[in-house]
Design a protein around this motif. Sequence first.
Motif, PDB file in Angstrom:
ATOM      1  N   SER A 137       0.760  -1.346   0.088  1.00  0.00           N
ATOM      2  CA  SER A 137       0.092  -0.117  -0.114  1.00  0.00           C
ATOM      3  C   SER A 137       0.865   1.318  -0.095  1.00  0.00           C
ATOM      4  N   ASN A 138       0.534   2.122  -0.822  1.00  0.00           N
ATOM      5  CA  ASN A 138       1.108   3.532  -0.737  1.00  0.00           C
ATOM      6  C   ASN A 138      -0.165   4.402  -0.394  1.00  0.00           C
ATOM      7  N   GLU A 139      -0.888   4.092   0.353  1.00  0.00           N
ATOM      8  CA  GLU A 139      -2.116   4.951   0.880  1.00  0.00           C
ATOM      9  C   GLU A 139      -1.322   6.143   1.787  1.00  0.00           C
ATOM     10  N   GLY A 140      -1.723   7.191   1.509  1.00  0.00           N
ATOM     11  CA  GLY A 140      -1.243   8.214   2.227  1.00  0.00           C
ATOM     12  C   GLY A 140       0.060   8.865   1.799  1.00  0.00           C
ATOM     13  N   ARG A 141       0.696   8.276   0.944  1.00  0.00           N
ATOM     14  CA  ARG A 141       1.826   8.846   0.252  1.00  0.00           C
ATOM     15  C   ARG A 141       1.450   9.398  -0.959  1.00  0.00           C
ATOM     16  N   PRO A 142       1.917  10.894  -0.932  1.00  0.00           N
ATOM     17  CA  PRO A 142       1.728  11.549  -2.539  1.00  0.00           C
ATOM     18  C   PRO A 142       2.165  11.094  -3.766  1.00  0.00           C
ATOM     19  N   ALA A 143       1.455  10.744  -4.716  1.00  0.00           N
ATOM     20  CA  ALA A 143       1.732  10.058  -5.735  1.00  0.00           C
ATOM     21  C   ALA A 143       3.416  10.490  -6.343  1.00  0.00           C
ATOM     22  N   GLY A 144       3.988   9.690  -6.655  1.00  0.00           N
ATOM     23  CA  GLY A 144       5.303  10.036  -7.348  1.00  0.00           C
ATOM     24  C   GLY A 144       6.375  10.435  -6.105  1.00  0.00           C
ATOM     25  N   VAL A 145       6.271  10.688  -4.862  1.00  0.00           N
ATOM     26  CA  VAL A 145       6.987  11.142  -3.973  1.00  0.00           C
ATOM     27  C   VAL A 145       7.863   9.839  -3.202  1.00  0.00           C
ATOM     28  N   LEU A 146       9.071  10.074  -3.082  1.00  0.00           N
ATOM     29  CA  LEU A 146       9.969   9.301  -2.385  1.00  0.00           C
ATOM     30  C   LEU A 146      10.513   9.747  -1.104  1.00  0.00           C
ATOM     31  N   ASP A 147      11.105   9.021  -0.244  1.00  0.00           N
ATOM     32  CA  ASP A 147      11.689   9.262   0.899  1.00  0.00           C
ATOM     33  C   ASP A 147      12.548  10.138   0.480  1.00  0.00           C
ATOM     34  N   ASN A 148      13.384  10.894   1.397  1.00  0.00           N
ATOM     35  CA  ASN A 148      14.624  11.368   1.256  1.00  0.00           C
ATOM     36  C   ASN A 148      15.623  10.339   0.911  1.00  0.00           C
ATOM     37  N   PRO A 149      16.776  10.615   0.174  1.00  0.00           N
ATOM     38  CA  PRO A 149      17.709   9.536  -0.117  1.00  0.00           C
ATOM     39  C   PRO A 149      18.142   8.894   1.483  1.00  0.00           C
ATOM     40  N   VAL A 150      18.296   7.635   1.276  1.00  0.00           N
ATOM     41  CA  VAL A 150      18.845   7.048   2.584  1.00  0.00           C
ATOM     42  C   VAL A 150      20.232   7.371   3.078  1.00  0.00           C
ATOM     43  N   GLN A 151      20.585   7.952   4.280  1.00  0.00           N
ATOM     44  CA  GLN A 151      22.020   8.229   4.692  1.00  0.00           C
ATOM     45  C   GLN A 151      22.372   7.138   4.706  1.00  0.00           C
ATOM     46  N   GLU A 152      23.721   7.262   5.015  1.00  0.00           N
ATOM     47  CA  GLU A 152      24.776   6.103   5.108  1.00  0.00           C
ATOM     48  C   GLU A 152      24.296   5.312   6.253  1.00  0.00           C
ATOM     49  N   SER A 153      24.069   4.107   5.992  1.00  0.00           N
ATOM     50  CA  SER A 153      23.120   3.288   6.981  1.00  0.00           C
ATOM     51  C   SER A 153      24.145   2.439   7.807  1.00  0.00           C
ATOM     52  N   ALA A 154      23.960   2.459   9.198  1.00  0.00           N
ATOM     53  CA  ALA A 154      24.874   1.687  10.245  1.00  0.00           C
ATOM     54  C   ALA A 154      24.299   0.371  10.388  1.00  0.00           C
ATOM     55  N   THR A 155      22.913   0.174   9.646  1.00  0.00           N
ATOM     56  CA  THR A 155      22.454  -1.020  10.207  1.00  0.00           C
ATOM     57  C   THR A 155      23.046  -2.166   9.091  1.00  0.00           C
ATOM     58  N   LEU A 156      23.719  -1.693   7.968  1.00  0.00           N
ATOM     59  CA  LEU A 156      24.242  -2.788   7.129  1.00  0.00           C
ATOM     60  C   LEU A 156      25.638  -3.546   7.881  1.00  0.00           C
ATOM     61  N   GLN A 157      25.314  -4.855   7.947  1.00  0.00           N
ATOM     62  CA  GLN A 157      26.546  -5.637   8.633  1.00  0.00           C
ATOM     63  C   GLN A 157      27.918  -5.617   7.922  1.00  0.00           C
ATOM     64  N   ARG A 158      27.642  -6.050   6.562  1.00  0.00           N
ATOM     65  CA  ARG A 158      28.605  -6.451   5.625  1.00  0.00           C
ATOM     66  C   ARG A 158      28.016  -5.949   4.262  1.00  0.00           C
ATOM     67  N   HIS A 159      29.358  -5.788   3.489  1.00  0.00           N
ATOM     68  CA  HIS A 159      29.018  -5.299   2.203  1.00  0.00           C
ATOM     69  C   HIS A 159      27.931  -6.228   1.290  1.00  0.00           C
ATOM     70  N   VAL A 160      27.180  -5.450   0.568  1.00  0.00           N
ATOM     71  CA  VAL A 160      26.093  -6.459  -0.152  1.00  0.00           C
ATOM     72  C   VAL A 160      26.237  -6.284  -1.497  1.00  0.00           C
ATOM     73  N   ARG A 161      25.816  -6.993  -2.314  1.00  0.00           N
ATOM     74  CA  ARG A 161      25.837  -7.015  -3.754  1.00  0.00           C
ATOM     75  C   ARG A 161      24.324  -7.183  -4.347  1.00  0.00           C
ATOM     76  N   ALA A 162      23.959  -5.998  -5.147  1.00  0.00           N
ATOM     77  CA  ALA A 162      22.812  -6.057  -5.553  1.00  0.00           C
ATOM     78  C   ALA A 162      22.532  -6.092  -7.111  1.00  0.00           C
ATOM     79  N   LEU A 163      21.617  -6.729  -7.726  1.00  0.00           N
ATOM     80  CA  LEU A 163      21.503  -6.692  -9.188  1.00  0.00           C
ATOM     81  C   LEU A 163      20.155  -5.934  -9.580  1.00  0.00           C
ATOM     82  N   VAL A 164      20.096  -4.912 -10.354  1.00  0.00           N
ATOM     83  CA  VAL A 164      18.658  -4.602 -10.462  1.00  0.00           C
ATOM     84  C   VAL A 164      18.415  -4.872 -12.236  1.00  0.00           C
ATOM     85  N   VAL A 165      17.376  -5.445 -12.285  1.00  0.00           N
ATOM     86  CA  VAL A 165      16.685  -5.928 -13.373  1.00  0.00           C
ATOM     87  C   VAL A 165      15.326  -5.203 -13.799  1.00  0.00           C
ATOM     88  N   SER A 166      15.447  -4.295 -14.698  1.00  0.00           N
ATOM     89  CA  SER A 166      14.347  -3.519 -15.146  1.00  0.00           C
ATOM     90  C   SER A 166      14.340  -3.091 -16.590  1.00  0.00           C
TER      91      SER A 166
END
Length: 156
Positions: free
Chosen positions: A5-34
Amino acid sequence: MPSLSNEGRPAGVLDNPVQESATLQRHVRALVVSPNIEVRRALLRTLEALSTDVIACSTQTQAEEVLSRQTVDVVFCDEHLPDGSYDEMIHPNHWDRRIPRVVVTTRTGEWDLYFEAVTKGAFDVIRSPWYASDVEMAVIRAQREESQLAPSRAGA
């Protein structure tokens, strides 16, 4: 349970960019397919803000080539690709490396898709436009699951 659900979220509006996260415990590799360049750009920006190594491609064939050569922790994959769908990312036929966690990205946000994707083995489903925290939580959950599996693999 994650919410589409995106209820209550203005259409097309995203959060502010994520600040450097202290919650990631190790380096992560991601693949984006689109095939959608805007989806790729938005995910790239969000994942790079998490200090994640990111590879982007637009087709299932390109994704399979990447996955045959290297291991990734999490795949963000559109529900529809020009040459396939997220289903082929969840149930690969062509590579023999560890199957990564697949997060399906969708613009429809239909609950039927959510339940179908999760039943087929998707790790999560997020609806576009998403909050940066939606992406961050998927990465953190994937990382946490991997760290919980690592001791059991070492003992095997």
